[in-house]
Design an enzyme around this catalytic site. Structure first.
Site: not given
Ligand SMILES: *Cc1c(COP(=O)(O)O)cnc(C)c1O
Length: 371
Positions: A183
């Site tokens: 991210k």
């Molecule tokens: C990455 C992501 C999540 C979940 O995040 P994690 O930290 O991997 O549990 C939820 N929603 C979207 C749209 C994502 O891209």
């Protein structure tokens, strides 16, 4: 030939220094000075009264839904073109996600399709700011308000994105972020919920911290959860937040160069930008129209892979995945935009250490990929 990864964190600021500081202080669990500091700084970034650190983005979604009292038998409107966590969090509460098609102008949940999906069981909507582009929040909030529904923003991919000049994360009842390694801002694993309502904040903090009574140690008035984020993770996040604008600015330059280098290739499309959107430059997206391009999306990905360029396909629409497809078929879901994008989109490498010649190499492979 060096391999170009699809994503890589940018940890070039104070990350190392702060982690060592946390480690040497021996505050490595979820108590320690970086936790409060991160929460204050992240709240400022998302324009909300408060931010609550959570162990990951999926649990942040679950915590948001628990805080809003989602129950078995309830329904929640979600896009199907998303990471599966959006739907899974609804299931964790025993509720059912009801899938809505996306708007081709934003690739996010289509506000025009919400009304027809609302039933007496519907409790809320989770718009996802997909691939960094904000959903049309005013339209969604208007429909939600008319039906007494709450709105939780899944902003996991959209750090620092703006909707009509306002930061995402503060546009619904609760906002949710992820700090997974790929991210825009990351602590490896991590998440946050952002919100303005003090009563909801109190409830979310209670549920995050095992339900322990804040005024009476080891007394638990409710069934809570341990969804806390560590001081170590918050040390990394404090360093990330300090450089948030800089991290995003570098990615914007990568996006601009990609757009230029990939211009006018028949069959290759870009992510749209709505006039009111200031998207977060997360992962650069293209779509492949096989007839015009001369190669399928999967064919292009294989070609790039052979030449050392890692990519990832768009999300497989959640209503097509085994845990959800039966319910979806029973409802008779018809989500043509979701299916079209899910089958034709891919993410190209996007990370801050990428140099211009890497971008140009990827682009010329895409350009020369027709045979
Ligand atoms: C990455 C992501 C999540 C979940 O995040 P994690 O930290 O991997 O549990 C939820 N929603 C979207 C749209 C994502 O891209």
């Amino acid at each position: 030939m060096k391999t170009i990864p699809v994503a890589e964190p940018d940890l070039s600021g104070n990350e190392e220094r702060y982690v060592l500081e946390a480690l040497r202080s021996s505050w490595i669990s979820s108590t320690g000075p970086f936790v409060g500091r991160f929460e204050a700084e992240f709240a400022r970034l998302s324009g909300t009264r408060s931010a609550i650190g959570v162990a990951n983005g999926t649990l942040a979604l679950h915590l948001a839904l628990l805080t809003l009292d989602l129950h078995p038998g309830d329904e929640v409107l979600v896009p199907s073109l998303t990471y599966i966590a959006t739907a899974n969090a609804v299931r964790y509460c025993g509720a059912e996600p009801v899938f809505i098609d996306v708007d081709p102008k934003t690739w996010c949940i289509d506000p025009a399709k919400l009304d027809g999906a609302i039933t007496p069981r519907t409790k809320g909507v989770i718009p996802v700011h997909l691939y960094g582009h904000p959903a049309d929040m005013d339209a969604i909030n208007r429909i939600a308000a008319a039906h007494g529904l709450w709105v939780v923003e899944d902003a996991a991919e959209a750090h620092l994105a703006r909707y009509r000049g306002r930061a995402v994360g503060g546009l619904g009842r609760i906002g949710v972020f992820s700090f997974y390694g790929n991210k825009l801002l990351t602590s490896g694993e991590g998440g946050a919920v952002t919100l303005d309502d003090p009563a909801l904040e109190q409830r979310a903090r209670l549920l995050r911290g095992q339900g322990v009574d804040p005024d009476r140690r080891y007394f638990f008035p409710v069934t809570g959860y341990n969804y806390r984020l560590t001081n170590l993770a918050c040390a990394i996040l404090c360093a990330q937040v300090e450089r948030a604008e800089e991290i995003v600015a570098r990615r914007r330059l990568i996006f601009t160069r990609y757009r230029e280098a990939l211009r006018d290739i028949p069959g290759i499309g870009f992510q749209p930008t709505a006039p009111w959107a200031e998207p977060a430059p997360w992962l650069f997206c293209i779509t492949v129209e096989e007839k015009a391009y001369g190669r399928s999306r999967d064919g292009l990905m294989a070609w790039l892979g052979e030449h050392g360029v890692d990519t990832r396909p768009f999300f497989v629409p959640v209503h097509r995945l085994p845990p959800y497809r039966e319910q979806s078929m029973l409802r008779g879901d018809d989500l043509p935009e979701t299916d079209r994008l899910g089958a034709s989109g891919l993410n190209l490498p996007t990370y801050n250490r990428m140099i211009d010649s890497d971008i140009d190499r990827v682009a010329s492979l895409v350009r020369g990929g027709v045979r």
